[in-house]
Enzyme design. Structure first.
Site, PDB file in Angstrom:
ATOM      1  N   CYS A  55       0.937  -1.069   0.166  1.00  0.00           N
ATOM      2  CA  CYS A  55       0.243   0.061   0.016  1.00  0.00           C
ATOM      3  C   CYS A  55       1.266   1.249  -0.089  1.00  0.00           C
ATOM      4  O   CYS A  55       1.815   0.910   0.017  1.00  0.00           O
ATOM      5  CB  CYS A  55      -0.870   0.153   1.378  1.00  0.00           C
ATOM      6  SG  CYS A  55      -2.082  -1.878   1.786  1.00  0.00           S
ATOM      7  N   ILE A  80      13.680 -10.637 -17.535  1.00  0.00           N
ATOM      8  CA  ILE A  80      14.005  -9.396 -18.960  1.00  0.00           C
ATOM      9  C   ILE A  80      15.217  -9.845 -19.585  1.00  0.00           C
ATOM     10  O   ILE A  80      16.154 -10.970 -19.309  1.00  0.00           O
ATOM     11  CB  ILE A  80      14.512  -8.337 -17.801  1.00  0.00           C
ATOM     12  CG1 ILE A  80      13.317  -7.451 -16.817  1.00  0.00           C
ATOM     13  CG2 ILE A  80      15.031  -6.992 -18.548  1.00  0.00           C
ATOM     14  CD1 ILE A  80      14.128  -6.693 -15.231  1.00  0.00           C
ATOM     15  N   ASP A 127      -4.434  -9.572   7.081  1.00  0.00           N
ATOM     16  CA  ASP A 127      -3.105  -9.216   7.350  1.00  0.00           C
ATOM     17  C   ASP A 127      -1.846  -8.013   8.394  1.00  0.00           C
ATOM     18  O   ASP A 127      -2.065  -8.633   9.788  1.00  0.00           O
ATOM     19  CB  ASP A 127      -1.800  -9.608   6.714  1.00  0.00           C
ATOM     20  CG  ASP A 127      -1.524  -8.492   5.860  1.00  0.00           C
ATOM     21  OD1 ASP A 127      -2.617  -8.236   5.087  1.00  0.00           O
ATOM     22  OD2 ASP A 127       0.535  -7.964   5.163  1.00  0.00           O
TER      23      ASP A 127
END
Length: 639
Positions: free
Chosen positions: A2, A296, A103
């Site tokens: 977040c 990549i 969590d």
């Protein structure tokens, strides 16, 4: 994962003003949490807590901030707290409410039960901000290695904090201004731990907490270290290597299994190194369904290791997503956008490559991947670790000029601190000498008596290095500086979360890390083989080609390796390093800088050319940061 941000200004108690300010701070963190947004205000005391959510666990139950029933406590969490189901059940048995299934919901009841010592119960990567209205305290907490970022600025008006500096700069009390000393540090690649590119804005150090308290109408702050990467003062003189091999294997399996826990699919980043290949190999057997692997690839064979990654993907039956990147993707608008997200300069366009990869991960409808960062720090994987203990034999190649110096250098501050000057800082000392002549007269005067190399040494706790083995010292000092300031920022969280994608570095599980420091040096590096203990632990997981392979320089091809890339950089130079802009920023003498760049394109020595490429990247980005954050120029669109 977040974004968290907020502030505490005791003199500002207008609710409308608080909301308006917090909203602008949350707006620039939308990329960190596009799934939900929440806020909590304590208007009477001028406290604002904000949160943007990327839902990974408890998809329908994770709204934040999380409050106590009476509302006198509130918490915001960025990150993942593993083992939360067991802790939640233990709390329930003690009649402590966890207020939800996510969590993050365990943090507040643990604090109410254990006080600040609750942090020692947490496993994972996290940044936490908790407000205790009863004690009138705001508490900022950062995880053990600094996997999750947390920044702050404190002045006479109060304290402002955020997951990214850009949110802090939205606050009306904070003036966006680049710091000249930090500019010099960025040019030499090594930041002082706890610093940022901006004046008055600081990074909370890994394993630390900051406690802001209201006393006599003013905010007072104190910082405490609650964990460190501590090596012992002596090791087992007669170690049984097999014991340590088994110990690493057991703990790594547990760390990967723990990070596969999610309510959304979890993939793996896959390069050609033993770290990410080990992660994929373990995840394949731990998970019922095939694992999605993201790789990549570069258009230069010297820097591309996708062929090794392909071997591992085939061995495990993973579904491999391969992303080929050329100068079109590594420079121009994507380079500028990566700089905005990084909030500091980076020496190699690997950061841009990581930005593209996280975007591809989200395009494949994945929100989380397990990564291999931290393995080199735990097991002595970098060539400069081996040099500090065993000397120079067998070195060179693509490392020279980038992460190894071609000369043996010493610095008195580091000699005093460590008894030697760690090899990892020596190439950046050489870069610094290349940079100083480019500075403007004003910068030369301002920084004449400033020694950035000594400032970095001064930020290291001498009690954590003195009396330790040379390899331990090298690993510790690197981990306190470049791991957090480079690998986990512009090489990690900032590029991943730029596209709302969570990375989970399994090697940095603290149970594994606390075991790794006990492994004797001759088991970490055995007969000159770096990460020997890990190789042996994973011998039946890795392809033979990879098990026997030496450490590879995982970098994007520098501009000097390709005329097309060089032209792409020159286009950015022509746009960002105009006479007017260089004078406005004030860091460089444009005439000297222009000659340096012109000469750099003619350089034939590969080591010097790599160093020149680094200097040009940093110079460009300092001007980009000024444009983006001080002038507030719009970001370009990326195709």
């Amino acid at each position: 994962m977040c974004g968290i941000t907020g502030f505490w200004n005791p003199s500002r108690t207008n609710e409308r003003e608080l909301r308006f300010t917090l909203d602008s701070m949350l707006d620039v963190l939308d990329h960190r949490g596009p799934d939900d947004r929440g806020s909590r205000f304590y208007v009477d005391t001028g406290v604002a807590l904000g949160h943007t959510r990327l839902s990974i666990v408890g998809l329908d139950h994770g709204h934040q901030p999380i409050e106590s029933k009476e509302g006198d406590y509130a918490v915001t969490v960025n990150g993942e707290l593993y083992g939360y189901k067991r802790i939640r059940t233990q709390l329930a048995c003690q009649q402590l409410d966890t207020s939800g299934k996510s969590d993050s919901a365990i943090a507040l009841p643990l604090y109410l039960r254990d006080g600040l010592s609750f942090v020692h119960r947490l496993r994972g990567e996290f940044a936490i901000v908790l407000y205790d209205d009863r004690k009138k305290q705001l508490i900022l907490i950062r995880d053990r290695f600094g996997i999750k970022p947390l920044y702050y600025s404190a002045n006479d008006n109060g304290i402002v904090y955020g997951s990214e500096v850009k949110s802090i700069l939205q606050h009306p009390d904070i003036e966006p201004k680049l710091c000249p000393k930090a500019a010099l540090h960025q040019m030499m690649q090594v930041m002082v731990p706890g610093s940022t590119a901006f004046e008055g804005v600081y990074a909370l150090k890994p394993g630390h907490m900051l406690i802001a308290s209201l006393r006599n109408g003013r905010i007072e702050t104190e910082t405490q270290r609650w964990w460190d990467f501590t090596f012992p003062t002596s090791h087992d003189p007669n170690p049984d290597p097999a014991e340590y091999v088994q110990g690493v294997q057991d703990r790594l399996i547990d760390a990967v299994a723990t990070r596969l826990e999610a309510d959304v699919p979890v993939g793996c980043y896959l390069s050609g190194g033993i770290d990410s290949c080990s992660i994929l190999g373990l995840a394949t057997t731990l998970q019922q369904s095939p694992v999605k692997a993201f790789t990549i690839a570069f258009d230069n064979a010297e820097y591309d290791e996708s062929h090794i990654a392909k071997l591992m993907a085939e061995r495990t039956g993973a579904e491999q997503e391969l992303l080929l990147l050329t100068e079109k993707e590594l420079y121009g608008p994507a380079f500028e956008r990566a700089t905005w997200h990084a909030e500091r300069t980076f020496y190699n366009t690997l950061a841009v490559a990581k930005w593209h990869m996280s975007r591809r991960v989200r395009a494949c409808n994945y929100k989380a991947v397990i990564t291999g960062e931290g393995s080199d720090e735990l097991f002595g994987g970098y060539p400069f670790f081996k040099r500090d203990w065993l000397g120079r034999e067998g070195e060179g190649g693509l490392f020279a000029g980038a992460i190894l110096s071609e000369e043996d250098l010493q610095h008195p501050a580091w000699q005093d601190l460590c008894g030697f000057t760690p090899s990892w800082i020596q190439p950046w000392m050489m870069t610094l000498e290349r940079v100083r002549p480019l500075l403007s007269a004003e910068m030369q005067d301002l920084l004449r008596d400033y020694d950035p190399v000594a400032e970095v040494a001064a930020a290291i706790d001498p009690d954590q290095v003195r009396g330790r083995h040379r390899l331990d010292i090298s690993q510790y000092t690197w981990s306190k500086t470049m791991l957090e300031g480079q690998i986990l920022t512009w090489g990690g969280d900032r590029m991943d979360m730029a596209n709302s994608m969570e990375a989970r570095p399994a090697f940095l599980d603290h149970h594994l890390a606390e075991y790794a420091v006990t492994i004797p040096p001759e088991v970490r590096i055995r007969d000159g083989v770096e990460k020997w203990v890990l190789r042996e632990a994973m011998v039946n997981v890795l392809p033979r080609e990879l098990y026997e392979r030496e450490k590879f320089a995982f970098m994007a091809p520098p501009a000097h390796t390709d005329p097309v890339k060089r032209n792409a950089v020159q286009e950015m130079v022509d746009h960002w390093l105009t006479e007017t802009r260089v004078q406005e920023v004030g860091f460089f003498d444009r005439e000297v800088l222009t000659k340096f760049i012109d000469d750099a394109w003619e350089e034939t020595d590969g080591t010097v050319a790599r160093r020149n490429d680094i200097v040009i990247n940093h110079t460009l980005q300092l001007h980009m940061l000024h444009g983006q954050y001080v002038e507030d120029l719009p970001l370009p669109a990326v195709d």
